[in-house]
Design an enzyme around this catalytic site. Structure first.
Site, PDB file in Angstrom:
ATOM      1  N   ILE A 256       0.801  -1.194   0.133  1.00  0.00           N
ATOM      2  CA  ILE A 256      -0.129   0.118   0.063  1.00  0.00           C
ATOM      3  C   ILE A 256       0.950   1.330  -0.055  1.00  0.00           C
ATOM      4  O   ILE A 256       0.516   2.272  -0.817  1.00  0.00           O
ATOM      5  CB  ILE A 256      -0.862  -0.168   1.259  1.00  0.00           C
ATOM      6  CG1 ILE A 256      -1.763  -1.122   1.219  1.00  0.00           C
ATOM      7  CG2 ILE A 256      -1.949   1.312   1.449  1.00  0.00           C
ATOM      8  CD1 ILE A 256      -2.674  -1.289   2.525  1.00  0.00           C
TER       9      ILE A 256
ATOM     10  N   ALA B  26      -3.008   3.329   8.979  1.00  0.00           N
ATOM     11  CA  ALA B  26      -2.317   2.006   9.282  1.00  0.00           C
ATOM     12  C   ALA B  26      -3.221   0.947  10.332  1.00  0.00           C
ATOM     13  O   ALA B  26      -4.107   0.389  10.125  1.00  0.00           O
ATOM     14  CB  ALA B  26      -0.945   2.137   9.700  1.00  0.00           C
ATOM     15  N   ARG B  27      -2.787   1.134  11.675  1.00  0.00           N
ATOM     16  CA  ARG B  27      -3.750   0.765  12.603  1.00  0.00           C
ATOM     17  C   ARG B  27      -3.316   1.879  13.814  1.00  0.00           C
ATOM     18  O   ARG B  27      -2.210   2.617  13.971  1.00  0.00           O
ATOM     19  CB  ARG B  27      -2.952  -0.294  13.471  1.00  0.00           C
ATOM     20  CG  ARG B  27      -3.302  -1.732  12.580  1.00  0.00           C
ATOM     21  CD  ARG B  27      -4.756  -2.145  12.664  1.00  0.00           C
ATOM     22  NE  ARG B  27      -5.001  -3.344  11.691  1.00  0.00           N
ATOM     23  CZ  ARG B  27      -5.630  -3.269  10.665  1.00  0.00           C
ATOM     24  NH1 ARG B  27      -5.849  -2.127   9.937  1.00  0.00           N
ATOM     25  NH2 ARG B  27      -6.024  -4.423   9.955  1.00  0.00           N
TER      26      ARG B  27
ATOM     27  N   GLU C  85     -10.959   1.688  18.623  1.00  0.00           N
ATOM     28  CA  GLU C  85     -11.955   1.693  17.814  1.00  0.00           C
ATOM     29  C   GLU C  85     -13.012   0.808  18.336  1.00  0.00           C
ATOM     30  O   GLU C  85     -12.877  -0.135  19.026  1.00  0.00           O
ATOM     31  CB  GLU C  85     -11.586   1.141  16.424  1.00  0.00           C
ATOM     32  CG  GLU C  85     -10.498   2.072  15.683  1.00  0.00           C
ATOM     33  CD  GLU C  85     -10.046   1.346  14.426  1.00  0.00           C
ATOM     34  OE1 GLU C  85     -10.595   0.608  13.867  1.00  0.00           O
ATOM     35  OE2 GLU C  85      -8.969   1.833  13.869  1.00  0.00           O
TER      36      GLU C  85
ATOM     37  N   HIS D 177     -12.332   4.205  10.022  1.00  0.00           N
ATOM     38  CA  HIS D 177     -11.713   2.980   9.537  1.00  0.00           C
ATOM     39  C   HIS D 177     -12.411   2.544   8.334  1.00  0.00           C
ATOM     40  O   HIS D 177     -12.953   1.179   7.952  1.00  0.00           O
ATOM     41  CB  HIS D 177     -11.562   1.850  10.409  1.00  0.00           C
ATOM     42  CG  HIS D 177     -10.579   0.832  10.321  1.00  0.00           C
ATOM     43  ND1 HIS D 177      -9.913   0.024  11.086  1.00  0.00           N
ATOM     44  CD2 HIS D 177      -9.946   0.161   8.874  1.00  0.00           C
ATOM     45  CE1 HIS D 177      -9.117  -0.666  10.760  1.00  0.00           C
ATOM     46  NE2 HIS D 177      -9.026  -0.556   9.414  1.00  0.00           N
TER      47      HIS D 177
HETATM   48  P1  NAP Z   1       3.111  -4.877   3.516  1.00  0.00           P
HETATM   49  O1  NAP Z   1       3.132  -4.944   2.154  1.00  0.00           O
HETATM   50  O2  NAP Z   1       3.430  -5.857   4.460  1.00  0.00           O
HETATM   51  O3  NAP Z   1       3.946  -3.307   4.109  1.00  0.00           O
HETATM   52  C1  NAP Z   1       4.266  -3.042   5.409  1.00  0.00           C
HETATM   53  C2  NAP Z   1       5.263  -1.959   5.313  1.00  0.00           C
HETATM   54  O4  NAP Z   1       5.426  -1.664   6.796  1.00  0.00           O
HETATM   55  C3  NAP Z   1       6.689  -2.536   4.939  1.00  0.00           C
HETATM   56  O5  NAP Z   1       7.531  -1.464   4.159  1.00  0.00           O
HETATM   57  C4  NAP Z   1       7.545  -2.883   6.083  1.00  0.00           C
HETATM   58  O6  NAP Z   1       8.791  -2.884   6.124  1.00  0.00           O
HETATM   59  C5  NAP Z   1       6.928  -1.627   6.984  1.00  0.00           C
HETATM   60  N1  NAP Z   1       7.047  -2.123   8.451  1.00  0.00           N
HETATM   61  C6  NAP Z   1       6.850  -3.057   9.014  1.00  0.00           C
HETATM   62  N2  NAP Z   1       7.237  -3.002  10.366  1.00  0.00           N
HETATM   63  C7  NAP Z   1       7.812  -2.054  10.605  1.00  0.00           C
HETATM   64  C8  NAP Z   1       8.521  -1.426  11.474  1.00  0.00           C
HETATM   65  N3  NAP Z   1       8.486  -1.911  12.637  1.00  0.00           N
HETATM   66  N4  NAP Z   1       9.088  -0.075  11.552  1.00  0.00           N
HETATM   67  C9  NAP Z   1       9.090   0.439  10.157  1.00  0.00           C
HETATM   68  N5  NAP Z   1       8.357   0.063   9.076  1.00  0.00           N
HETATM   69  C10 NAP Z   1       7.651  -1.240   9.345  1.00  0.00           C
HETATM   70  O7  NAP Z   1       1.699  -4.207   4.268  1.00  0.00           O
HETATM   71  P2  NAP Z   1       0.494  -3.459   3.425  1.00  0.00           P
HETATM   72  O8  NAP Z   1      -0.476  -4.409   2.493  1.00  0.00           O
HETATM   73  O9  NAP Z   1       1.018  -2.431   2.608  1.00  0.00           O
HETATM   74  O10 NAP Z   1      -0.454  -3.006   4.541  1.00  0.00           O
HETATM   75  C11 NAP Z   1       0.269  -2.280   5.561  1.00  0.00           C
HETATM   76  C12 NAP Z   1      -0.808  -2.114   6.687  1.00  0.00           C
HETATM   77  O11 NAP Z   1      -1.884  -1.113   6.267  1.00  0.00           O
HETATM   78  C13 NAP Z   1      -1.733  -3.491   6.987  1.00  0.00           C
HETATM   79  O12 NAP Z   1      -0.964  -4.347   7.693  1.00  0.00           O
HETATM   80  C14 NAP Z   1      -2.973  -2.809   8.039  1.00  0.00           C
HETATM   81  O13 NAP Z   1      -2.571  -2.530   9.056  1.00  0.00           O
HETATM   82  C15 NAP Z   1      -3.066  -1.322   7.395  1.00  0.00           C
HETATM   83  N6  NAP Z   1      -4.213  -1.409   6.516  1.00  0.00           N
HETATM   84  C16 NAP Z   1      -5.294  -0.407   6.884  1.00  0.00           C
HETATM   85  C17 NAP Z   1      -6.340  -0.260   6.241  1.00  0.00           C
HETATM   86  C18 NAP Z   1      -7.602   0.708   6.627  1.00  0.00           C
HETATM   87  O14 NAP Z   1      -8.828   0.478   6.448  1.00  0.00           O
HETATM   88  N7  NAP Z   1      -7.118   1.928   7.319  1.00  0.00           N
HETATM   89  C19 NAP Z   1      -6.721  -1.088   5.089  1.00  0.00           C
HETATM   90  C20 NAP Z   1      -5.802  -2.126   4.606  1.00  0.00           C
HETATM   91  C21 NAP Z   1      -4.338  -1.998   5.204  1.00  0.00           C
HETATM   92  P3  NAP Z   1       9.843  -3.705   5.180  1.00  0.00           P
HETATM   93  O15 NAP Z   1       9.248  -3.519   4.002  1.00  0.00           O
HETATM   94  O16 NAP Z   1      11.165  -3.286   5.705  1.00  0.00           O
HETATM   95  O17 NAP Z   1       9.327  -5.016   5.759  1.00  0.00           O
HETATM   96  C1  8YV Z   2     -10.555  -3.823   7.189  1.00  0.00           C
HETATM   97  C2  8YV Z   2      -7.919  -3.101   6.908  1.00  0.00           C
HETATM   98  O1  8YV Z   2     -11.503  -2.617   7.280  1.00  0.00           O
HETATM   99  O2  8YV Z   2      -7.239  -4.654   5.667  1.00  0.00           O
HETATM  100  C3  8YV Z   2      -7.096  -4.192   6.451  1.00  0.00           C
HETATM  101  O3  8YV Z   2      -6.056  -4.273   7.346  1.00  0.00           O
HETATM  102  O4  8YV Z   2      -7.896  -2.856   8.166  1.00  0.00           O
HETATM  103  C4  8YV Z   2      -9.351  -3.094   6.460  1.00  0.00           C
HETATM  104  O5  8YV Z   2      -9.378  -3.310   5.334  1.00  0.00           O
HETATM  105  C5  8YV Z   2     -10.313  -4.747   8.220  1.00  0.00           C
HETATM  106  O6  8YV Z   2      -9.718  -5.856   7.972  1.00  0.00           O
HETATM  107  C6  8YV Z   2     -11.738  -5.146   9.097  1.00  0.00           C
HETATM  108  O7  8YV Z   2     -12.763  -5.857   8.306  1.00  0.00           O
END
Ligand code: NAP
Ligand code: 8YV
Length: 324
Positions: free
Chosen positions: A157, A233-234, A263, A281
């Site tokens: 992302i 993120a979270r 939340e 969220h």
């Molecule tokens: P991803 O591809 O695994 O990318 C995670 C990134 O975070 C990587 O660059 C990783 O670093 C970095 N990271 C992990 N631990 C770290 C630390 N301790 N210090 C600094 N950087 C760190 O995950 P993604 O698919 O992009 O998703 C990321 C997160 O977004 C999910 O896990 C979720 O919590 C959140 N999210 C939120 C929503 C929402 O609705 N708001 C929706 C979807 C996801 P490296 O590259 O060096 O490993």
């Molecule tokens: C959802 C998310 O809202 O994918 C994630 O990590 O935070 C969101 O897409 C969450 O999984 C609750 O269904």
């Protein structure tokens, strides 16, 4: 019906997910049970699969208690609410929904960043309060394209957000655990340094212990009085008390927040702040993206009970997925 498998459903699922799951599973609604303990005592031994989501996860001791559990499928990419170590100990596969939500969450992040830089909330209130009529034009805001934006997290992302910010002309850099040498964006191994050099931080790491309060008072102080924080993120990744203090004392300028520590509780200090936009969220919450996430959640379960493999295991448990 013969060939049906017992599935525990934790949290809400869409009608489409339910219809697809019912072709292969008997569904048991964990939160819908009048007595969850009684439900687990009664059917726990027969449960082979769980469908859950990133928010509800799996209650802590449930993985241990379900002796015949084989697979947990998470509707969401973040799986910090699931005890992956406990699953690993029992050889239980955990799946999630990477990639299908990259675009949506990236758009949400950019929307919040734009909303704060152009002072969307303040300007809406300028109209609704009568200030426009009484005092004339609102103060000028900041151009998105002028911003130096630091991404905290540069995975699937984070890199999608970077692509979008490139198009707007922002100067993009990133902080992660590992540098991506092929990237055109500048890597900061030290988050304070990046915050100091940037006008805005966009947080998009996983949650969990390793990122807990990664964005703390020091990072906010380094971001500075004109600085903007966006968190998609979270809630756990940002020290919420430090953030409220920073906003109330002009240590940073504003924040766009899609996620919160407890939340769905959002502190009044964030809800009421004119330079803060809070969303509930909704990063991935569109009809289209949730349909794709729902399909992948179900596909992982169907695939597992067809040939013992899953499509998208969480990285820590890839070794449990038989080679294709
Ligand atoms: P991803 O591809 O695994 O990318 C995670 C990134 O975070 C990587 O660059 C990783 O670093 C970095 N990271 C992990 N631990 C770290 C630390 N301790 N210090 C600094 N950087 C760190 O995950 P993604 O698919 O992009 O998703 C990321 C997160 O977004 C999910 O896990 C979720 O919590 C959140 N999210 C939120 C929503 C929402 O609705 N708001 C929706 C979807 C996801 P490296 O590259 O060096 O490993
Ligand atoms: C959802 C998310 O809202 O994918 C994630 O990590 O935070 C969101 O897409 C969450 O999984 C609750 O269904």
């Amino acid at each position: 019906m013969a060939g049906m498998t017992e599935l525990l459903v934790i949290g809400g699922i869409t009608d489409q997910m339910q219809a697809r799951l019912e072709t292969r599973f008997h569904l048991h609604d964990y939160f819908g049970a009048a007595d969850k303990e009684a439900l687990i005592t009664q059917i726990g031994d027969s449960i082979q699969a769980i469908a859950t989501n990133g928010h509800d996860g799996v209650p802590d001791n449930l993985i241990d208690r379900l002796d015949n559990l084989k697979v947990v499928s998470c509707y969401g990419v973040g799986y910090d609410a699931i005890n992956v170590a406990a699953a690993a100990d029992k050889g239980v596969l955990v799946t999630h929904t990477p990639d299908v939500l990259n675009e949506e969450v990236a758009v949400t992040a950019v929307m919040l960043l734009m909303g704060i830089s152009r002072q969307l909330r303040f300007n809406m209130e300028w109209v609704s309060s009568g200030n426009w009529e009484a005092q004339g034009n609102a103060p000028l805001s900041r151009s998105l394209s002028s911003l130096k934006v630091g991404l905290v997290g540069y995975g699937r992302i984070g890199q999608t957000i970077a692509e979008k910010l490139d198009i707007f002309g922002c100067e993009v850099s990133y902080h992660a655990r590992n540098e991506r040498p092929a990237s055109a964006h500048r890597f900061y191994p030290n988050l304070v340094d990046m915050a100091d050099a940037c006008d805005a931080l966009v947080v998009i790491t996983p949650g969990g212990a390793s990122t807990n309060k990664l964005v703390n008072a020091d990072i906010l102080a380094a971001l500075g009085a004109q600085g903007i924080l966006v968190n998609v993120a979270r809630g756990s990744v940002v020290d919420e008390a430090a953030l409220i203090h920073a906003l109330d004392n002009g240590i940073i300028a504003g924040a766009g927040l899609d996620v919160f520590e407890k939340e769905p509780v959002v502190p009044a200090a964030l809800q009421q702040h004119p330079q803060v936009i809070c969303t509930p969220h909704i990063g991935s919450a569109t009809v289209e993206t949730r349909a794709a996430m729902g399909n992948l959640t179900v596909d992982n379960l169907l695939q597992y009970f067809s040939d013992g493999r899953v499509l998208t295991p969480v990285p820590e448990l890839k070794h449990l997925n038989p080679a294709g």
